[in-house]
Design a protein around this motif. Sequence first.
Motif, mmCIF file in Angstrom:
data_model
loop_
_atom_site.group_PDB
_atom_site.id
_atom_site.type_symbol
_atom_site.label_atom_id
_atom_site.label_comp_id
_atom_site.label_asym_id
_atom_site.label_seq_id
_atom_site.Cartn_x
_atom_site.Cartn_y
_atom_site.Cartn_z
ATOM 1 N N GLY A 46 46.070 195.555 84.630
ATOM 2 C CA GLY A 46 45.553 193.950 84.792
ATOM 3 C C GLY A 46 46.090 193.542 86.309
ATOM 4 N N ILE A 47 46.812 194.516 87.213
ATOM 5 C CA ILE A 47 47.438 193.890 88.205
ATOM 6 C C ILE A 47 47.139 194.363 89.329
ATOM 7 C CG2 ILE A 47 49.562 193.915 89.495
ATOM 8 C CD1 ILE A 47 51.037 193.610 86.437
ATOM 9 N N ALA A 48 46.834 195.603 89.511
ATOM 10 C CA ALA A 48 46.300 196.131 90.910
ATOM 11 C C ALA A 48 45.619 197.601 90.865
ATOM 12 C CB ALA A 48 47.288 196.354 91.827
ATOM 13 N N LYS A 49 44.572 197.854 91.388
ATOM 14 C CA LYS A 49 43.964 199.296 91.101
ATOM 15 C C LYS A 49 44.822 200.217 91.842
ATOM 16 C CE LYS A 49 39.220 197.850 91.023
ATOM 17 N NZ LYS A 49 38.123 197.183 91.757
ATOM 18 N N GLU A 94 44.489 176.778 95.599
ATOM 19 C CA GLU A 94 45.114 176.918 94.454
ATOM 20 C C GLU A 94 44.605 178.208 93.525
ATOM 21 O OE1 GLU A 94 46.477 176.242 90.782
ATOM 22 O OE2 GLU A 94 46.929 174.843 92.759
ATOM 23 N N THR A 95 43.421 178.736 93.960
ATOM 24 C CA THR A 95 42.903 179.913 93.576
ATOM 25 C C THR A 95 43.875 181.130 93.851
ATOM 26 O OG1 THR A 95 40.734 179.198 94.000
ATOM 27 C CG2 THR A 95 40.974 181.646 93.244
ATOM 28 N N ALA A 96 44.733 181.086 94.985
ATOM 29 C CA ALA A 96 45.648 182.073 95.597
ATOM 30 C C ALA A 96 46.660 181.791 94.388
ATOM 31 C CB ALA A 96 45.763 181.891 96.896
ATOM 32 N N LEU A 147 48.277 184.791 91.889
ATOM 33 C CA LEU A 147 49.693 185.343 92.028
ATOM 34 C C LEU A 147 50.394 185.110 90.552
ATOM 35 C CD1 LEU A 147 51.332 186.964 93.901
ATOM 36 C CD2 LEU A 147 52.734 184.855 94.218
ATOM 37 N N ASP A 148 50.210 183.939 90.092
ATOM 38 C CA ASP A 148 50.821 183.207 88.683
ATOM 39 C C ASP A 148 50.342 184.296 87.755
ATOM 40 O OD1 ASP A 148 50.994 181.770 86.254
ATOM 41 O OD2 ASP A 148 51.844 180.330 87.637
ATOM 42 N N THR A 149 49.011 184.851 87.655
ATOM 43 C CA THR A 149 48.319 185.641 86.618
ATOM 44 C C THR A 149 49.159 187.119 86.593
ATOM 45 O OG1 THR A 149 46.362 184.556 87.151
ATOM 46 C CG2 THR A 149 46.317 186.591 85.735
ATOM 47 N N ILE A 150 49.181 187.506 88.052
ATOM 48 C CA ILE A 150 50.092 188.847 87.942
ATOM 49 C C ILE A 150 51.445 188.876 87.169
ATOM 50 C CG2 ILE A 150 48.600 190.016 89.451
ATOM 51 C CD1 ILE A 150 51.145 189.943 91.373
ATOM 52 N N TRP A 151 51.977 187.813 87.468
ATOM 53 C CA TRP A 151 53.384 187.780 86.993
ATOM 54 C C TRP A 151 53.461 187.564 85.492
ATOM 55 C CZ3 TRP A 151 57.595 189.447 88.980
ATOM 56 C CH2 TRP A 151 57.772 189.336 90.520
ATOM 57 N N LEU A 207 57.356 184.264 82.508
ATOM 58 C CA LEU A 207 57.090 182.992 82.138
ATOM 59 C C LEU A 207 56.942 182.449 83.641
ATOM 60 C CD1 LEU A 207 59.885 182.243 79.595
ATOM 61 C CD2 LEU A 207 57.492 182.735 79.212
ATOM 62 N N THR A 208 55.796 181.684 83.933
ATOM 63 C CA THR A 208 55.965 181.187 85.428
ATOM 64 C C THR A 208 56.025 179.634 85.194
ATOM 65 O OG1 THR A 208 53.608 180.694 85.041
ATOM 66 C CG2 THR A 208 54.468 183.081 86.025
ATOM 67 N N ALA A 209 56.738 179.273 86.603
ATOM 68 C CA ALA A 209 56.857 177.828 86.745
ATOM 69 C C ALA A 209 56.652 177.634 88.101
ATOM 70 C CB ALA A 209 58.099 177.387 86.304
ATOM 71 N N ARG A 210 56.355 176.442 88.805
ATOM 72 C CA ARG A 210 56.215 175.754 90.037
ATOM 73 C C ARG A 210 57.231 174.917 90.436
ATOM 74 N NH1 ARG A 210 49.696 175.707 90.987
ATOM 75 N NH2 ARG A 210 49.431 177.549 89.705
#
Length: 295
Positions: free
Chosen positions: A30-33, A158-160, A164-168, A174-177
């Motif tokens: 689910g990260i990169a082909k 925001e989409t970008a 990136l958040d999704t791959i982490w 756990l992600t934070a900004r």
Amino acid sequence: MAEPIFNRLALIGTGLIGGSIARASREFGGIAKTVVANTRSQKSLDRVAELGFADVCELDPAKAAEGADCVILCSPVGTYAALAEQIAPVLMPGAILSDVGSTKQSVIRDIGPFVPDGVHFVPSHPMAGTEFSGPESGFADLFKGRWCILTPPPGTDETAVTRLDTIWQRMGALTARMDAAHHDRVAAIVSHLPHLIAFTICGTADDLADETRQEVLKFAAAGFRDFTRIAASDPTMWCDIFLNNKDAVLEMLARFSEDAQAMARAIRWGDTAYIEDKIVRSRKIRQSLIELKQA
Ligand code: NAP
């Protein structure tokens, strides 16, 4: 399994952190082909190829980044300006440029000027690591349950940021900004100052007379042993971190020195209440970490 977020993910630097991202991509999906690994030396790249956790190995950073829809710089922070300049001409419009550096204002200062129009720059810092370096030291679970802080400059697409958040998150983090300046102060107290203290205490022990030094090693109690583990970290990486987060590190060090002096005074004058209060507060911090599953 979820569709990979990226088609081609280029890791510029494939040691502990880059190697762990590559392994997590392969193990969790689910990260990169395709994952492209780059290192500075042919020797490390040969080791990456032997270990087999990347799909493509490429010694030239620009060739590694070419055609990638996500490029993550995973080398010491002092190398970022030169690497960004080298790869900038090949970055595709719409691609994400990120990094894993432990300091964030310096990264924005060093990479920012080279980011071409249409490329999304999303700095990140996984707050996970060990004292080991190099391609063999990485593992897929490194980021599991650990925080990864994203510090997108104001106005970042925001989409970008979400991609990136999704791959982490898919790597288990756990992600934070956070704002980069705030990140640097937080990192200074939770990571940079503890390392500075560990390097210093090991240096102090090493400076002791020969006979005492032998005994330090022979009878090393858990406290000192824990410091030596932290102090075994990579010299180039840590030199870069201190120099690139100078203000926050010096500020936290000044506060720590004042507090250490106050403790020295309490010990000198037998101020039991002060000493006990400090220890009780420290135990509470440890307890909170255990409760937050960050111990
Ligand atoms: P590492 O294991 O030492 O790996 C560094 C990688 O960068 C290696 O592939 C190395 O290639 C490459 N590299 C070194 N100098 C380079 C240069 N001048 N140009 C191009 N590539 C170069 O380091 P790491 O622990 O993965 O750390 C990488 C980054 O993650 C650092 O910015 C650090 O601040 C950040 N970070 C580290 C931790 C941690 O605990 N280790 C935690 C969070 C974030 P060669 O092997 O060929 O030299």
